[in-house]
Design an enzyme around this catalytic site. Structure first.
Site, short mmCIF file in Angstrom:
data_model
loop_
_atom_site.label_atom_id
_atom_site.label_comp_id
_atom_site.label_asym_id
_atom_site.label_seq_id
_atom_site.Cartn_x
_atom_site.Cartn_y
_atom_site.Cartn_z
N ASP A 67 -10.38 4.07 1.59
CA ASP A 67 -10.67 3.67 2.98
C ASP A 67 -11.43 4.75 3.75
OD1 ASP A 67 -9.76 1.07 3.03
OD2 ASP A 67 -7.72 1.61 3.63
N LYS B 161 0.80 -1.24 0.00
CA LYS B 161 0.00 0.00 0.00
C LYS B 161 0.83 1.29 0.00
CE LYS B 161 -4.35 -1.49 2.06
NZ LYS B 161 -5.33 -1.11 3.08
#
Ligand code: NDP
Length: 276
Positions: A107, A70
């Protein structure tokens, strides 16, 4: 019927077999009648740069990014959206029409949509929020709360340096000592567990939510198990509780829309499918 062209997407990670994303996206492809596929693609850290270019070359419209890539993927992309830059992680890549790789983070969207669905009466601007944790997921949580106008975000983390780093990024953030325990809950309207405590195989987050004022909301972003001990204690004390599975499902929605052209819904049937 949408999606006349067959579109390919997937999730890259190392390992990646555990990912719930194929289950979610393939269910949406089926439900919305989109011609496409979504698979789990193991990519070792050393192969990351080469593999993401290869996926674009073989016609992928994009892919999700999970651990451990990520952060590492960020300098390898052609551009990264401001939101992902500030959160410090990319979980979604969109291949543009001219073949460039754009990094996004969904997110924060997933976190806030889940909270709004599970606690529709929550007034973000009214009272402080407490966030336990200062890791990757907590950064997205703090970003989302800051954008909603939460007046004070109290970040409680074992490693104080990480909490302090967030206070330098977000105007409304304050760092609290881990050992302050439940003191930080006084007067707060929302408490979020964004640590990995409470996850299957980990110890529980040992904080008594009963120090929150009546009417407060308690959210856990851990989704295995579906109900953590922190949530169970909060529910027993009469607070509105919001489990973490919804965040996982909602964060997938903007990615699906970007790749396949439909904004999908999250409902109880999808929750049951993914939890099962
Ligand atoms: P990170 O490894 O980046 O961060 C872990 C966090 O947990 C840190 O704040 C760390 O504190 C804290 N922590 C870990 N062990 C302990 C301990 N023994 N005592 C106190 N604090 C501890 O992980 P992520 O931020 O990526 O993920 C955190 C959780 O969120 C995971 O359970 C993950 O599954 C969940 N998650 C859920 C999502 C959803 O969609 N619902 C999305 C992303 C994550 P320290 O900094 O001091 O080490």
């Amino acid at each position: 019927m949408t999606g006349a062209i067959f579109k390919k997407a997937g999730v890259i990670g190392w390992p990646v077999e555990h990912s719930k994303s194929p289950l979610i996206h393939n269910e949406w492809l089926r439900r919305y009648g989109v011609k496409g596929s979504y698979g789990a693609i193991p990519v070792a850290p050393d192969d990351l740069g080469r593999e993401i270019r290869r996926l674009a070359e073989i016609g992928f419209c994009g892919f999700n990014v999970t651990l451990p890539h990520k952060r590492a993927i960020m300098p390898l992309l052609d551009f990264v959206r401001a939101e992902a830059e500030k959160i410090g992680a990319v979980n979604t890549v969109v291949v543009t029409q001219d073949g460039r790789l754009e990094g996004r983070n969904t997110d924060a969207f997933g976190f806030i949509e889940n909270l709004k669905a599970g606690a529709p009466g929550l007034d973000f601007k009214k009272a402080p929020a407490v966030v336990f944790g200062a890791g990757g997921a907590a950064r997205a949580v703090v970003y989302a709360l800051d954008r909603e106008g939460v007046p004070e975000i109290r970040i409680v983390n074992r490693d104080m340096k990480k909490a302090q780093e967030l206070t330098s990024l977000f105007r409304s953030a304050r760092a609290y000592d881990w050992h302050a325990g439940a003191d930080c809950l006084d007067g707060a309207g929302l408490a979020v567990n964004a640590t990995s405590l409470g996850m299957a195989g980990m110890e529980d987050l040992d904080v008594d939510p009963a120090r929150l004022p009546p009417g407060a909301v308690v959210n856990d972003i851990v989704y295995v198990p579906a109900q953590t001990q922190f949530l169970r204690r909060a529910a027993a004390a009469g607070y509105t509780t919001v489990p973490g599975l919804g965040m996982l499902l909602h964060q997938a929605r903007p990615a699906f829309q970007a790749w396949f052209g439909v904004m999908p819904d999250v409902d109880d049937a999808l929750k049951a499918l993914v939890a099962g």
